[in-house]
Design an enzyme around this catalytic site. Structure first.
Site, PDB file in Angstrom:
ATOM      1  CG  ASP A   1      29.813  57.215  50.984  1.00  0.00           C
ATOM      2  OD1 ASP A   1      30.816  57.494  50.299  1.00  0.00           O
ATOM      3  OD2 ASP A   1      29.881  56.610  52.057  1.00  0.00           O
TER       4      ASP A   1
ATOM      5  CG  ASN B   1      58.671  35.374  11.760  1.00  0.00           C
ATOM      6  OD1 ASN B   1      59.011  36.145  10.860  1.00  0.00           O
ATOM      7  ND2 ASN B   1      59.093  35.512  13.000  1.00  0.00           N
TER       8      ASN B   1
ATOM      9  CG  ASP C   1      26.552  52.944  51.647  1.00  0.00           C
ATOM     10  OD1 ASP C   1      25.696  53.650  51.092  1.00  0.00           O
ATOM     11  OD2 ASP C   1      27.397  53.381  52.436  1.00  0.00           O
TER      12      ASP C   1
ATOM     13  CG  ASN D   1      56.316  29.996  19.259  1.00  0.00           C
ATOM     14  OD1 ASN D   1      55.987  31.128  18.936  1.00  0.00           O
ATOM     15  ND2 ASN D   1      55.529  29.192  19.967  1.00  0.00           N
TER      16      ASN D   1
ATOM     17  CG  ASP E   1      31.704  54.201  54.896  1.00  0.00           C
ATOM     18  OD1 ASP E   1      30.514  54.548  54.720  1.00  0.00           O
ATOM     19  OD2 ASP E   1      32.557  54.942  55.418  1.00  0.00           O
TER      20      ASP E   1
ATOM     21  CG  ASP F   1      55.525  32.534  23.255  1.00  0.00           C
ATOM     22  OD1 ASP F   1      55.212  33.643  22.801  1.00  0.00           O
ATOM     23  OD2 ASP F   1      54.901  31.493  22.999  1.00  0.00           O
TER      24      ASP F   1
END
Length: 889
Positions: free
Chosen positions: A343, A671, A607, A696, A603, A700
């Site tokens: 708006d 790998n 709307d 691993n 608002d 991670d």
């Protein structure tokens, strides 16, 4: 009339349950209230509490974080379960040490994933619990607002434009009521509603005296009594039938496709390794454990935890920027947005409207007289003067603050009737008597509409109006006519009015908006303005702010277009002026069909329809309750700069998640390919299953710092989307580079250091963790790392810590227990040289890879009916785990 069910007769086979809605639809209002054991004054607070215990909350969803569900998700991986079973079997076959190592690693891995995901779920629960969807209900004879989940059968509820109907209800009163029931019936046209009883055995769509949960008040107002709540409602049955699992977002669909890619790679690699090792006559359990460890190693196990952590961290970051997201998934939608429809008042302008002047067009009137006519045509209680203007719209409030209002005595006038402003006529009409016995009808409203009812409009008046519009002033026209015989405005003819003059107001452009619009442009967000104001006023504001708006369309022009014409026009149109709430909703729908992700910022009550239809509905803390209720995101400040920060945060989350995916797939693939090749060539396994899993896990764990990493500005310039072909190319480009250095390490260990199996495994373990972890600094950016793109302090420290632990573990005393032998000092010097060379080669390959990579265009992502049902059902959510225990009617 159906003879089996005459009006006013309701059968109640079960006194514990309210009557069926179809029976209530055929009964009169008094009989309906009697059968529901309530009255027009509503329930008492005590009776409402009793019924809430009897019928349960008016809820379709729960938002209670469940640790057990999170834990089950961690253990749901078939590969993980198979590893646990196989490790258990190996215990009975005598390989206890390796099984213990694998078991501990698996427990730590599951624990990390669980703790991060559960914390994210707790954050989502707290977020959901902080959001309240309210309804105006009559209790103990007085209106009050309550949470929609607290509504019970027998409650009397008041509803206005844009409200989501919170339960299945029987109408008691209604004024010009139309409801959008497309979510239930699929019918795009609104349904007219009336309290009059229906006749016959009516289908759902024919129950004109009833309104249904989940549908929207498209126009008018009403009061209604609740007949069914929660799972007993028509919408509730559909929503519960879909389950609580939300439909997948584009982000989640991308994750699913990515998982399929990894599954294909892991399946092929694991099968070939197992077959090769069995052909080499290696032990079955050892070969199986090794193959499964490879499969786990190629999979980014903590990806769900990284995604959840990113979203939870994003919600906290947005909260600091005064942006409240109602659901975590809204952050993804916010980052995906590339069109913002907003708006004008309060967003592009200050929102502080001041009265400028009254301009008479009738020679018999003074400016002060025109001002008085405007005051008489306000919807305020004129008998109380300025004090009666509390809650008036912004233009009327400014008019009451004008100098003429200060000295005017309203007690000389008596209002006989009033037709309030509505978004179709865009006018307010009053019927007034003065002390002299003169009765007149006064009309005030949008000049385009008022002038159509005037008998004559002088050319000078039109010129004065154009001059005010060109100056950017907001203008209200005032007209009148004598009405000596008129006793009411019902059915009154407004033709033949005499134009009295114009009331001019000023709402200056907001000084900070230019910078905010620039920020949005840098993010690739196209800004379009939808306003109820005049087109030339909107154009003047946009021009002053430097916003390139292209074409302008008015509400009348929009109504004259069919959907195909409007779909073609919305892309090149930047201003939509004099648009109604229905037209705003239609515009948003048309923009979405063009493949754009549309956010709508509004608002006001008018709307709400567009907020419901947007991909991202955005309101502000000071907005109308119905607008905040309809929005997905609430801004504590009505500032486009704050919204730009929210979009940037949403894109940062996606960018950081993709970093983890690219690193995991490339280095893990390299790998694991190296391990597979080495297991066939060597006379021993290049790494034990427990060592692969430990490697691993370390890698991670370090990546859990990614959600807090910085993101380069160019990665935020447009929405990012999943591209599995891109990820596959990345994996096949950088994976072999990783394998190349793995093979170099193998040669170094075998031909230079003549390493035994324990030394070989220790050397490759250290090299693998170093290259896997450090490559993050190259992959996290398309720039030169450190010099032109600095990582966050958290990511830097986490990566260094992981590399340090990776170097320490193969050393005594832990190394012996983990199956490693000590390494000679020269190895570490060679490792340093190889790591530097590896990072340089990756940097060269990165520049070539991105130089020939073209980002694909985004394909349209239509929202399904299931998506809309889930989104609407989310407002009816309670923390209880028992909201489904509702008996059907």
């Amino acid at each position: 009339m159906d003879p089996q069910h005459p009006v006013g007769t309701i059968t109640r086979p079960d006194a514990a349950e309210p009557p069926a809605l179809k029976e209530l639809a055929r009964a009169g209002s008094d009989e309906v209230l009697h059968s529901l054991q309530t009255s027009s004054g509503g329930l008492s607070a005590d009776e409402a509490r009793r019924r809430l215990l009897q019928y349960g909350p008016n809820a379709l969803r729960t938002h209670k974080a469940s640790p057990w569900k999170v834990l089950v998700r961690q253990l749901a991986s078939p590969i993980l379960l198979l590893l646990i079973i196989t490790a258990g079997i190996s215990v009975f076959l005598g390989d206890a040490t390796n099984s213990i190592v694998i078991g501990v690693i698996l427990m730590v891995s599951v624990g990390l994933g669980f703790s991060n995901e559960y914390r994210a779920e707790l954050a989502a629960e707290a977020l959901h619990s902080s959001v309240r969807h309210r309804a105006v209900v009559v209790r103990d004879g007085a209106e009050k607002t309550v949470d929609v989940v607290e509504l019970v059968p027998g409650d009397v509820v008041r509803l206005t434009l844009g409200a989501v109907i919170p339960a299945d209800m029987r109408l008691l009163t209604a004024t010009d009521l139309l409801c959008d029931e497309s979510i239930l019936t699929g019918e795009s046209l609104p349904a007219a509603k009336d309290p009059a009883p229906v006749t016959g055995m009516s289908a759902l769509a024919d129950l004109s005296s009833c309104i249904f949960m989940g549908t929207i008040v498209q126009s008018g107002t009403c009061s209604a009594v609740v007949a069914a709540t929660g799972g007993r409602t028509e919408f509730g049955r559909i929503a519960l039938g879909l389950g609580e699992h939300q439909p997948q977002t584009e982000f989640q669909r991308g994750l699913k496709k990515f998982s399929y890619l990894l599954l294909q790679v892991a399946t092929v690699l694991t099968t070939l390794i197992l077959i090769a090792n069995l052909l080499l006559r290696r032990p079955l359990i050892e070969s199986l454990l090794f193959s499964l460890a490879i499969a786990v190693g190629i999979t980014p196990q903590l990806l769900p935890a990284v995604v959840s952590t990113c979203l939870a961290a994003g919600s906290r970051a947005l909260a600091k920027r005064k942006v409240l997201v109602k659901r975590l998934v809204c952050i993804e939608d916010l980052g995906d947005m590339d069109v913002l429809v907003t708006d004008k008042t309060g967003t592009l302008t200050d929102g502080r409207i001041s009265f400028l002047a009254a301009i008479p067009t009738d020679r018999t009137l003074t400016a002060s007289a025109v001002n008085v006519l405007g005051l008489l045509a306000t919807e305020s209680d004129i008998g109380h003067g300025r004090s009666g203007a509390a809650g008036a719209n912004s233009l009327d409030a400014a008019l009451w603050e004008s100098p003429a209002a200060q000295s005017w005595d309203p007690t000389n006038y008596h209002r006989l009737d009033l037709v309030p402003f509505d978004h179709r006529s865009r006018m307010t009409t009053v019927l007034m008597d003065d002390d002299g016995g003169n009765r007149q009808m006064i009309v005030k409203g949008a000049p385009e509409d008022v002038l159509q009812h005037c008998a004559e409009v002088p050319a000078a008046a039109r010129a004065a109006l154009d001059a005010q519009f060109d100056a950017g002033a907001r203008v209200v026209a005032v007209a009148r006519c004598p009405a000596p015989e008129l006793g009411s405005l019902k059915g009154a003819d407004r033709a033949g009015l005499a134009l009295a003059g114009f009331l001019c107001f000023l709402d200056n452009p907001k000084t900070s908006v230019k910078d905010s619009l620039l920020q949005l442009a840098k993010l690739g967000v196209t800004v379009k303005v939808a306003t109820g104001d005049n087109a030339r006023v909107a154009e003047k504001v946009c021009t002053d702010l430097g916003l390139d708006y292209g074409r302008t369309l008015t509400g009348a022009q929009i109504d004259a277009m069919d959907d195909d014409e409007l779909r073609a026009a919305v892309g090149v149109t930047g201003i939509f002026a004099r648009v109604s709430p229905e037209q705003k909703g239609r515009l948003v729908g048309m923009l979405r069909t063009t493949g754009r992700s549309v956010g709508f910022l509004g608002d006001g009550v008018n709307d709400a329809l567009a907020l419901h239809r947007a991909d991202v509905g955005i309101s502000v803390d000071g907005g109308a309750d119905v607008a905040k209720d309809a929005a997905d995101i609430v801004l504590m400040d009505k500032d486009l700069g704050v919204l730009a920060e929210g979009i940037r945060e949403g894109r940062r989350i996606f960018s950081n998640t993709i970093k983890y995916v690219l690193m995991g797939t490339s280095s893990n693939f390299g790998n694991m390919f190296s391990a597979a090749a080495a297991s066939v060539v060597l006379s021993f396994l290049p790494m034990l299953p427990g060592q692969i899993l430990l490697n691993n896990l370390l890698y991670d764990t370090g990546q859990l710092a990614i959600p807090g990493d910085r993101v380069d500005p160019e990665q935020l310039r447009a929405p990012s989307h999943w591209n599995i072909a891109f990820i596959r190319r990345f994996m096949l480009t950088f994976g072999p580079i990783s394998s190349l250095f793995d093979f170099a390490t193998f040669a170094l260990m075998l031909f230079v250091f003549h390493a035994a199996p324990g030394e070989f495994r220790a050397g490759w373990f250290i090299e693998s963790i170093a290259t896997q972890s450090l490559i993050i600094f190259a992959i996290r950016t398309r720039r030169v790392p450190f010099f032109r793109s600095r990582p966050s302090a958290g990511l830097l420290l986490a990566t260094i810590a992981v590399v340090a632990v990776g170097i320490y573990l193969p050393l005594p005393p832990l190394g012996g227990f983990l199956g490693f032998d000590p390494l000679p000092v020269p190895f570490f010097l060679a490792l340093l040289a190889m790591t530097v060379l590896y990072l340089v080669l990756v940097e060269i390959a990165k520049k070539q890879f991105f130089a020939r990579t073209v980002e694909p265009d985004k394909a349209p992502a239509p929202r399904t009916a299931e998506h809309h049902i889930h989104r609407r059902a989310a407002r009816f959510s309670a923390p209880s785990r028992h909201v489904r225990g509702h008996r059907g009617t």
